[in-house]
Design an enzyme around this catalytic site. Structure first.
Site, PDB file in Angstrom:
ATOM      1  N   HIS A 256       2.398   0.290  -2.422  1.00  0.00           N
ATOM      2  CA  HIS A 256       2.786   1.112  -1.268  1.00  0.00           C
ATOM      3  C   HIS A 256       4.319   1.067  -1.203  1.00  0.00           C
ATOM      4  CE1 HIS A 256       2.511   3.165   2.445  1.00  0.00           C
ATOM      5  NE2 HIS A 256       2.120   2.189   3.257  1.00  0.00           N
ATOM      6  N   HIS A 295       0.333   9.867  -6.370  1.00  0.00           N
ATOM      7  CA  HIS A 295       0.178   9.740  -4.927  1.00  0.00           C
ATOM      8  C   HIS A 295      -1.253  10.075  -4.556  1.00  0.00           C
ATOM      9  CE1 HIS A 295       0.921  10.263  -0.628  1.00  0.00           C
ATOM     10  NE2 HIS A 295       2.010   9.537  -0.836  1.00  0.00           N
ATOM     11  N   ASP A 352       9.308   7.119  -3.962  1.00  0.00           N
ATOM     12  CA  ASP A 352       9.945   5.880  -4.418  1.00  0.00           C
ATOM     13  C   ASP A 352      10.659   6.012  -5.757  1.00  0.00           C
ATOM     14  OD1 ASP A 352       9.210   4.197  -2.282  1.00  0.00           O
ATOM     15  OD2 ASP A 352       7.160   4.214  -3.016  1.00  0.00           O
TER      16      ASP A 352
HETATM   17  N1  ACO Z   1       0.876   5.519 -13.845  1.00  0.00           N
HETATM   18  C1  ACO Z   1      -0.114   5.703 -14.727  1.00  0.00           C
HETATM   19  N2  ACO Z   1      -1.339   6.161 -14.419  1.00  0.00           N
HETATM   20  C2  ACO Z   1      -1.547   6.435 -13.139  1.00  0.00           C
HETATM   21  C3  ACO Z   1      -0.566   6.278 -12.147  1.00  0.00           C
HETATM   22  C4  ACO Z   1       0.700   5.798 -12.541  1.00  0.00           C
HETATM   23  N3  ACO Z   1       1.659   5.646 -11.654  1.00  0.00           N
HETATM   24  N4  ACO Z   1      -1.064   6.637 -10.955  1.00  0.00           N
HETATM   25  C5  ACO Z   1      -2.325   7.004 -11.174  1.00  0.00           C
HETATM   26  N5  ACO Z   1      -2.629   6.887 -12.510  1.00  0.00           N
HETATM   27  C6  ACO Z   1      -3.895   7.250 -13.167  1.00  0.00           C
HETATM   28  C7  ACO Z   1      -4.964   6.187 -12.941  1.00  0.00           C
HETATM   29  O1  ACO Z   1      -4.940   5.220 -13.949  1.00  0.00           O
HETATM   30  C8  ACO Z   1      -6.197   7.036 -12.941  1.00  0.00           C
HETATM   31  O2  ACO Z   1      -6.499   7.353 -14.271  1.00  0.00           O
HETATM   32  P1  ACO Z   1      -8.041   7.413 -14.760  1.00  0.00           P
HETATM   33  O3  ACO Z   1      -8.653   8.554 -14.013  1.00  0.00           O
HETATM   34  O4  ACO Z   1      -7.975   7.608 -16.245  1.00  0.00           O
HETATM   35  O5  ACO Z   1      -8.641   6.081 -14.379  1.00  0.00           O
HETATM   36  C9  ACO Z   1      -5.770   8.318 -12.259  1.00  0.00           C
HETATM   37  O6  ACO Z   1      -4.368   8.439 -12.537  1.00  0.00           O
HETATM   38  C10 ACO Z   1      -6.007   8.320 -10.756  1.00  0.00           C
HETATM   39  O7  ACO Z   1      -5.331   7.201 -10.218  1.00  0.00           O
HETATM   40  P2  ACO Z   1      -5.822   6.337  -8.988  1.00  0.00           P
HETATM   41  O8  ACO Z   1      -5.289   4.938  -9.138  1.00  0.00           O
HETATM   42  O9  ACO Z   1      -7.314   6.486  -8.836  1.00  0.00           O
HETATM   43  O10 ACO Z   1      -5.116   7.101  -7.793  1.00  0.00           O
HETATM   44  P3  ACO Z   1      -4.947   6.562  -6.325  1.00  0.00           P
HETATM   45  O11 ACO Z   1      -4.888   7.743  -5.459  1.00  0.00           O
HETATM   46  O12 ACO Z   1      -5.962   5.509  -6.015  1.00  0.00           O
HETATM   47  O13 ACO Z   1      -3.529   5.815  -6.392  1.00  0.00           O
HETATM   48  C11 ACO Z   1      -1.249   5.347  -6.242  1.00  0.00           C
HETATM   49  C12 ACO Z   1      -2.373   6.324  -5.874  1.00  0.00           C
HETATM   50  C13 ACO Z   1      -1.619   3.924  -5.757  1.00  0.00           C
HETATM   51  C14 ACO Z   1       0.028   5.773  -5.538  1.00  0.00           C
HETATM   52  C15 ACO Z   1      -1.077   5.353  -7.777  1.00  0.00           C
HETATM   53  O14 ACO Z   1      -0.722   6.651  -8.213  1.00  0.00           O
HETATM   54  C16 ACO Z   1      -0.050   4.328  -8.245  1.00  0.00           C
HETATM   55  O15 ACO Z   1      -0.408   3.149  -8.455  1.00  0.00           O
HETATM   56  N6  ACO Z   1       1.245   4.746  -8.419  1.00  0.00           N
HETATM   57  C17 ACO Z   1       2.292   3.826  -8.796  1.00  0.00           C
HETATM   58  C18 ACO Z   1       2.744   3.026  -7.571  1.00  0.00           C
HETATM   59  C19 ACO Z   1       3.591   3.877  -6.623  1.00  0.00           C
HETATM   60  O16 ACO Z   1       4.490   4.579  -7.028  1.00  0.00           O
HETATM   61  N7  ACO Z   1       3.268   3.736  -5.331  1.00  0.00           N
HETATM   62  C20 ACO Z   1       4.011   4.435  -4.277  1.00  0.00           C
HETATM   63  C21 ACO Z   1       3.155   5.496  -3.664  1.00  0.00           C
HETATM   64  S1  ACO Z   1       4.070   6.374  -2.437  1.00  0.00           S
HETATM   65  C22 ACO Z   1       4.074   5.329  -1.150  1.00  0.00           C
HETATM   66  O17 ACO Z   1       3.208   4.514  -0.932  1.00  0.00           O
HETATM   67  C23 ACO Z   1       5.182   5.396  -0.275  1.00  0.00           C
END
Ligand code: ACO
Length: 420
Positions: A256, A295, A352
């Site tokens: 987050h 996101h 971010d």
């Molecule tokens: N890098 C690589 N792969 C990713 C990323 C990433 N940053 N984000 C999502 N994916 C992939 C997942 O592995 C998944 O792949 P799959 O379908 O083959 O398993 C798919 O994309 C869907 O991802 P989820 O994790 O199910 O998406 P979710 O909505 O649960 O997660 C999140 C959202 C937590 C923001 C995620 O994209 C992430 O971890 N990003 C990196 C951390 C980040 O930047 N967080 C800040 C968010 S903004 C904020 O909170 C202010």
């Protein structure tokens, strides 16, 4: 629209309004939902922030984020989030004055901050500093009293920059700088953070504006993880300090608000643009996450990231800080946006991705990055807290579970267990 559930030959109609089914109607039909992460569950009705994740739209009380970031101050936006309308000039003058009056914290808060180890994370200090405020203002517990609600929201907004700045000063062993009545919200925060020997500290106006824009972009984002934490704690009848303290805890997480700190660590680890390809291959092989990308709601470019990217370029120009990591970030974004892995999963830069580079150019240490997110988000948390505790439909948040454990086992005395 209507859904029909059939169980044991018996059919039950379930109404759906604007694509939304009410949990109570599902329960009447003997149904429940399994929704880890509340991905498709609305827990509240809210009139504060609107997001269209497919189109990349963000509005506070109906005003597009681009217009607010381009024209308003953070305190104006805080007023808008709380009261639903932009303040008139008179209302804004009163509001600014109210916030200014409450910027000092009780001297015992100094003692609390002072008691931490020098290397304690400032988010942990901020969280406990904020949670401690209810001990100084016990009237905050009376959430049914509108005047107490308003007074403590003002205190919360006014004092959080002071606690945040002191949490930072404690880590570097510097004296605490008291709020300055002559300075605005952002200038005063910068002075409390960075003032050293000189009696009067004045930030570069370009830096102040860049931080003001970042504050506006971070002020609210509807039911994200930390706001959900605030709402959940508030739903049990809790005061604004206890609820915001919980929100700070949620924001601390690397998935987050902690992501901006993680982005910078990732950029440093990559080191140079020519190593981006190798890093991306590692992400695709599941060895790492591309931090600052993806996101839960935005399935297109995060509109905040677009504004921040521009602010980042402005700040680097204003401060003359040539950061080679900006080149790494640009290359990373370019390569990821052209790669099928990210395209098919609709992963774009989020808020971010570039903010850490701005904070670094302003000479903030990485562990302060999430604090710089928490300070402005307090405006949104307060507005969401207020909306929650005054909503007659709000109930204590208590989700269901799908139980997967054992049932009806008989207790085995210690000496009778395997290995005894
Ligand atoms: N890098 C690589 N792969 C990713 C990323 C990433 N940053 N984000 C999502 N994916 C992939 C997942 O592995 C998944 O792949 P799959 O379908 O083959 O398993 C798919 O994309 C869907 O991802 P989820 O994790 O199910 O998406 P979710 O909505 O649960 O997660 C999140 C959202 C937590 C923001 C995620 O994209 C992430 O971890 N990003 C990196 C951390 C980040 O930047 N967080 C800040 C968010 S903004 C904020 O909170 C202010």
């Amino acid at each position: 629209m209507q859904l029909t559930s059939t169980q044991d030959g018996k059919s039950t109609d379930i109404p759906a309004e604007n694509g939304v089914v009410r949990g109570a109607d599902l329960a009447r039909a003997g149904l429940s939902t399994y929704d880890p992460g509340l991905v498709n569950t609305a827990t509240v009705r809210s009139a504060i922030t609107y997001i269209d994740g497919d189109q990349g739209i963000l509005e506070y009380r109906g005003y597009p984020i681009e217009q607010l970031a381009g024209n308003a101050t953070h305190l104006e936006v805080a007023y808008l989030l709380l009261y639903g309308e932009l303040p008139t000039p008179d209302q804004l003058a009163v509001w600014n004055n109210e916030i200014n009056k409450h910027r000092f914290v009780h001297e015992n808060v100094r003692g609390i901050i002072q008691s931490y180890r020098y290397d304690a994370h400032p988010m942990a200090k901020l969280m406990s500093g904020v949670a401690s405020m209810v001990t100084f203002y016990p009237s905050a517990r009376d959430i049914a009293d509108p005047e107490a609600r308003e007074r403590n929201i003002v205190r919360m907004l006014a004092k959080i920059p002071t606690i945040a700045a002191w949490a930072y000063r404690q880590s570097i062993g510097r004296h605490y700088v008291y709020p300055n009545d002559e300075l605005g919200y952002v200038d005063n925060f910068l002075a409390m953070l960075f003032q050293s020997q000189q009696l009067v500290y004045r930030a570069d106006p370009r830096v102040t504006r860049a931080l003001e824009v970042l504050f506006i972009l971070h002020a609210d984002h509807e039911q994200n993880c930390s706001t959900n934490a605030v709402r959940a704690v508030a739903s049990a009848g809790n005061d604004v300090y206890t609820s915001v303290g919980a929100g700070i805890g949620a924001l601390f997480g690397p998935l987050h608000g902690g992501a901006n700190e993680a982005v910078l660590a990732m950029l440093k680890q990559i080191g140079s643009p020519d190593r981006v390809g190798e890093f991306i291959e590692g992400v695709k092989a599941g060895k790492a996450r591309l931090m600052g990308f993806g996101h839960r709601v935005y399935k297109s470019y995060d509109p905040r990231a677009r504004i921040i990217k521009k602010a980042c370029e402005d700040v680097l120009e204003a401060t003359g800080a040539r950061n080679p990591l900006l080149e790494v970030a640009r290359e990373l974004e370019k390569v990821a946006l052209e790669d099928e892995y990210f395209i098919s999963r609709r992963l774009y830069p989020n808020v971010d991705f570039y903010s850490g580079l701005i904070y670094e150019a302003l000479r903030f240490p990485p562990e302060m990055f999430t604090v710089l997110f928490a300070v402005p988000r307090t405006a949104g948390w307060c507005a969401q807290w207020l909306e929650g505790v005054t909503d007659p439909e709000q109930k204590i948040m208590r989700p269901r579970q799908v139980y997967t454990g054992h049932r009806e086992r008989s207790f085995v005395p210690l000496e009778g267990r395997a290995g005894a």
